[in-house]
Design a protein around this motif. Sequence first.
Motif, mmCIF file in Angstrom:
data_model
loop_
_atom_site.group_PDB
_atom_site.id
_atom_site.type_symbol
_atom_site.label_atom_id
_atom_site.label_comp_id
_atom_site.label_asym_id
_atom_site.label_seq_id
_atom_site.Cartn_x
_atom_site.Cartn_y
_atom_site.Cartn_z
ATOM 1 N N VAL A 108 0.769 -1.077 0.008
ATOM 2 C CA VAL A 108 0.192 -0.003 -0.161
ATOM 3 C C VAL A 108 0.808 1.122 0.057
ATOM 4 O O VAL A 108 0.615 2.317 -0.634
ATOM 5 N N ILE A 109 2.006 1.246 0.909
ATOM 6 C CA ILE A 109 2.655 2.329 0.711
ATOM 7 C C ILE A 109 3.624 2.679 -0.434
ATOM 8 O O ILE A 109 3.578 3.816 -0.913
ATOM 9 N N GLN A 110 4.014 1.577 -1.031
ATOM 10 C CA GLN A 110 4.587 1.468 -2.421
ATOM 11 C C GLN A 110 3.638 2.074 -3.484
ATOM 12 O O GLN A 110 4.090 2.871 -4.490
ATOM 13 N N LEU A 111 2.503 1.621 -3.579
ATOM 14 C CA LEU A 111 1.339 1.976 -4.444
ATOM 15 C C LEU A 111 0.960 3.254 -4.625
ATOM 16 O O LEU A 111 1.008 4.111 -5.558
ATOM 17 N N TYR A 112 1.103 3.915 -3.143
ATOM 18 C CA TYR A 112 0.825 5.248 -3.129
ATOM 19 C C TYR A 112 1.926 6.172 -3.829
ATOM 20 O O TYR A 112 1.643 7.311 -4.444
ATOM 21 N N LEU A 113 2.977 5.612 -3.599
ATOM 22 C CA LEU A 113 4.379 6.175 -4.245
ATOM 23 C C LEU A 113 4.159 6.321 -5.953
ATOM 24 O O LEU A 113 4.387 7.352 -6.644
ATOM 25 N N VAL A 114 3.861 5.184 -6.304
ATOM 26 C CA VAL A 114 3.693 4.874 -7.726
ATOM 27 C C VAL A 114 2.622 5.776 -8.331
ATOM 28 O O VAL A 114 2.724 6.412 -9.389
ATOM 29 N N PHE A 115 1.250 5.751 -7.593
ATOM 30 C CA PHE A 115 0.405 6.660 -8.271
ATOM 31 C C PHE A 115 0.754 8.023 -7.990
ATOM 32 O O PHE A 115 0.324 8.974 -8.845
ATOM 33 N N LEU A 116 1.242 8.608 -7.099
ATOM 34 C CA LEU A 116 1.764 9.971 -7.016
ATOM 35 C C LEU A 116 2.594 10.112 -8.136
ATOM 36 O O LEU A 116 2.405 11.388 -8.867
ATOM 37 N N ILE A 117 3.679 9.405 -8.295
ATOM 38 C CA ILE A 117 4.588 9.770 -9.629
ATOM 39 C C ILE A 117 3.534 9.873 -11.039
ATOM 40 O O ILE A 117 3.912 10.440 -11.979
ATOM 41 N N PHE A 118 2.960 8.586 -10.948
ATOM 42 C CA PHE A 118 2.078 8.428 -12.301
ATOM 43 C C PHE A 118 1.246 9.794 -12.480
ATOM 44 O O PHE A 118 0.966 10.260 -13.591
ATOM 45 N N ALA A 119 0.601 10.197 -11.403
ATOM 46 C CA ALA A 119 -0.275 11.501 -11.395
ATOM 47 C C ALA A 119 0.626 12.872 -11.824
ATOM 48 O O ALA A 119 0.029 13.534 -12.574
ATOM 49 N N GLY A 120 1.820 12.839 -11.245
ATOM 50 C CA GLY A 120 2.612 13.893 -11.671
ATOM 51 C C GLY A 120 3.104 13.864 -13.024
ATOM 52 O O GLY A 120 3.260 14.770 -13.722
ATOM 53 N N LEU A 121 3.609 12.821 -13.703
ATOM 54 C CA LEU A 121 3.813 12.592 -14.733
ATOM 55 C C LEU A 121 2.811 12.606 -16.012
ATOM 56 O O LEU A 121 3.147 12.569 -17.260
ATOM 57 N N GLY A 122 1.672 12.318 -15.454
ATOM 58 C CA GLY A 122 0.236 12.059 -16.436
ATOM 59 C C GLY A 122 0.304 13.365 -17.469
ATOM 60 O O GLY A 122 0.025 13.011 -18.835
ATOM 61 N N PRO A 123 0.437 14.583 -17.064
ATOM 62 C CA PRO A 123 0.158 15.685 -17.937
ATOM 63 C C PRO A 123 1.298 15.743 -19.075
ATOM 64 O O PRO A 123 1.118 16.163 -20.306
ATOM 65 N N VAL A 124 2.402 15.053 -18.749
ATOM 66 C CA VAL A 124 3.618 15.061 -19.758
ATOM 67 C C VAL A 124 3.255 13.865 -21.169
ATOM 68 O O VAL A 124 3.393 14.503 -22.237
ATOM 69 N N ILE A 125 2.468 12.917 -20.793
ATOM 70 C CA ILE A 125 1.914 12.177 -21.651
ATOM 71 C C ILE A 125 0.836 13.098 -22.719
ATOM 72 O O ILE A 125 0.878 12.961 -23.824
#
Length: 129
Positions: A108-125
Motif C-alpha cells: 500500500v505504501i509503495q502503491l501510493y508512491l507509484v500513483f503519486l509519480i504517475f499523477a505527476g507525470l500524466g500531463p507530460v503524456i
Amino acid sequence: MFDAQQLFRKRFSEHFKELSRYLKYIFNGHLVIVMLFILSALVYYYQQWLLDIPEGFPSIWVMAILMGFVASYSPIQTLLKEPDLVFLLPAEHKMRPYFRNALLYSLVIQLYLVFLIFAGLGPVIFCSV
C-alpha cells in the motif's frame, strides 16, 4: 498462546505512533509554509514547461524509465525489531499472518508512491501526444 495478528497490530500501532511524532516535528507551522511555497513554485514552472514542451519529446520513454525506477524501489517494512531474531524463533511457523499483513502494508505504501509519480507525470503524456 502466540497470536501473530495481535503482534502485528501492536507493532503497527507503535510504528504509527512513532511516525506521527516525527511528522509532528517535521511539519511544524513554518516548515509547512516553506514547503507550500516551494511546491507552488515547482508546479508553476512545471506548468510553464508543459506549455513549451517540444513536439518530438520522448515522453513515453521518460515516463517508462522513471516508473521503472519507482517500481523497482521496493523496501519491505516488516516492523520487526532486532530481538525478534531470537525471541520469535520458536513461533516462526505461526508468523504467516504477520508477514502477510506486513507485505500488504508495504504494498500500500509503495502503491501510493507509484500513483503519486504517475499523477505527476500524466500531463507530460497528454501534452506531448
